[in-house]
Design a protein around this motif. Structure first.
Motif, mmCIF file in Angstrom:
data_model
loop_
_atom_site.group_PDB
_atom_site.id
_atom_site.type_symbol
_atom_site.label_atom_id
_atom_site.label_comp_id
_atom_site.label_asym_id
_atom_site.label_seq_id
_atom_site.Cartn_x
_atom_site.Cartn_y
_atom_site.Cartn_z
ATOM 1 N N GLU A 196 0.839 -1.190 0.000
ATOM 2 C CA GLU A 196 0.000 0.000 0.000
ATOM 3 C C GLU A 196 0.881 1.248 0.000
ATOM 4 N N LEU A 197 0.573 2.176 -0.886
ATOM 5 C CA LEU A 197 1.236 3.479 -0.893
ATOM 6 C C LEU A 197 0.497 4.361 0.113
ATOM 7 N N VAL A 198 1.203 4.779 1.164
ATOM 8 C CA VAL A 198 0.584 5.561 2.230
ATOM 9 C C VAL A 198 0.709 7.052 1.954
ATOM 10 N N ARG A 216 10.414 11.340 -0.005
ATOM 11 C CA ARG A 216 10.079 10.288 0.956
ATOM 12 C C ARG A 216 8.813 9.578 0.494
ATOM 13 N N VAL A 217 8.922 8.275 0.411
ATOM 14 C CA VAL A 217 7.801 7.435 0.003
ATOM 15 C C VAL A 217 7.509 6.490 1.164
ATOM 16 N N TYR A 218 6.276 6.555 1.653
ATOM 17 C CA TYR A 218 5.873 5.719 2.779
ATOM 18 C C TYR A 218 4.970 4.604 2.269
ATOM 19 N N ILE A 219 5.336 3.367 2.603
ATOM 20 C CA ILE A 219 4.587 2.207 2.147
ATOM 21 C C ILE A 219 4.262 1.313 3.343
ATOM 22 N N ASP A 220 3.301 0.426 3.147
ATOM 23 C CA ASP A 220 2.932 -0.505 4.200
ATOM 24 C C ASP A 220 2.285 -1.722 3.560
ATOM 25 N N THR A 221 2.063 -2.734 4.369
ATOM 26 C CA THR A 221 1.280 -3.885 3.932
ATOM 27 C C THR A 221 -0.142 -3.665 4.431
ATOM 28 N N PRO A 222 -1.112 -4.364 3.858
ATOM 29 C CA PRO A 222 -2.481 -4.230 4.378
ATOM 30 C C PRO A 222 -2.568 -4.592 5.867
ATOM 31 N N GLU A 269 14.077 8.220 0.036
ATOM 32 C CA GLU A 269 13.871 7.405 1.226
ATOM 33 C C GLU A 269 12.543 6.667 1.074
ATOM 34 N N VAL A 270 12.583 5.352 1.216
ATOM 35 C CA VAL A 270 11.368 4.539 1.204
ATOM 36 C C VAL A 270 11.290 3.866 2.559
ATOM 37 N N SER A 271 10.177 4.083 3.273
ATOM 38 C CA SER A 271 10.084 3.545 4.626
ATOM 39 C C SER A 271 8.639 3.296 5.045
#
Length: 158
Positions: free
Chosen positions: A22-24, A38-44, A77-79
Motif C-alpha cells: 500500500e502506498l501511504v 520520501r515514500v511511505y509504504i505498508d502492507t495491508p 527514502e522509502v520507509s
C-alpha cells in the motif's frame, strides 16, 4: 499534492500494486540545503519490513532514473509510515475507527484546534472523536473540510 509528488505517485503505484503493498504517502521536502523524496509504504496488515522497503526503493530508483521527473538533486527514502501513520484517504480513516488518533483543524471548534482521542466514526461529511477534557469524556463532531491533518496517535494514558 505537488506536480513532483503526482509524477512520483504515477511511477511508484504500479510497483507497490505489483508487490501487493500500500502506498501511504509521498513527500518532497527541502530540509536545510537538501531535498528529500520520501515514500511511505505498508502492507495491508501493517507489518512492512526493510526488505520490502529496499525492493520498492530499488525499483522506484530505476524508474526515476529512466524518467527523470525531478530536476534538482535529492535523497530517496522509502520507509514505513511508523506508529503515527498519517490518515489521508477515506480508507485510512475507515480503518482507524476505534483507534486513538490526533486531528488538527483549520479553524477552532469549541475553542480548540487539536483533538486527540478515539475515532468513533467517519462518514461522508464528518468525523466523530471521543476526547478527554480534564475528568470528562466528550464526543466532538468535526466537519471533514475542517480537518487540516490527521494521524494515528499513541495513547499514553492507558
Amino acid at each position: 499534492m505537488s506536480k513532483i509528488t503526482e509524477e512520483v505517485e504515477k511511477l511508484v503505484s504500479p510497483i507497490v500494486d505489483h508487490l501487493e503493498l500500500e502506498l501511504v504517502d509521498i513527500e518532497f521536502v527541502k530540509e536545510g540545503r537538501d531535498w528529500f523524496l520520501r515514500v511511505y509504504i505498508d502492507t495491508p496488515e501493517g507489518n512492512i519490513d526493510i526488505d520490502q522497503c529496499a525492493l520498492v526503493s530499488e525499483r522506484l530508483s530505476e524508474e526515476l532514473d529512466r524518467t527523470d521527473p525531478i530536476p534538482q538533486n535529492y535523497f530517496l527514502e522509502v520507509s514505513s509510515p511508523g506508529a503515527e501513520r498519517p490518515l489521508k484517504k477515506e480508507t485510512d480513516f475507515q480503518n482507524a475507527i476505534g483507534q486513538y488518533v490526533f486531528i488538527k483543524t483549520y479553524e477552532s471548534i469549541d475553542g480548540m484546534k487539536e483533538f486527540e482521542g478515539y475515532l468513533l466514526s467517519y462518514g461522508p461529511d464528518s468525523a466523530e472523536i471521543q476526547i478527554r477534557i480534564k475528568t470528562r469524556t466528550v464526543s466532538v463532531v468535526i466537519d471533514k473540510e475542517k480537518i487540516a491533518f490527521a494521524r494515528l496517535a499513541i495513547d499514553f494514558s492507558s
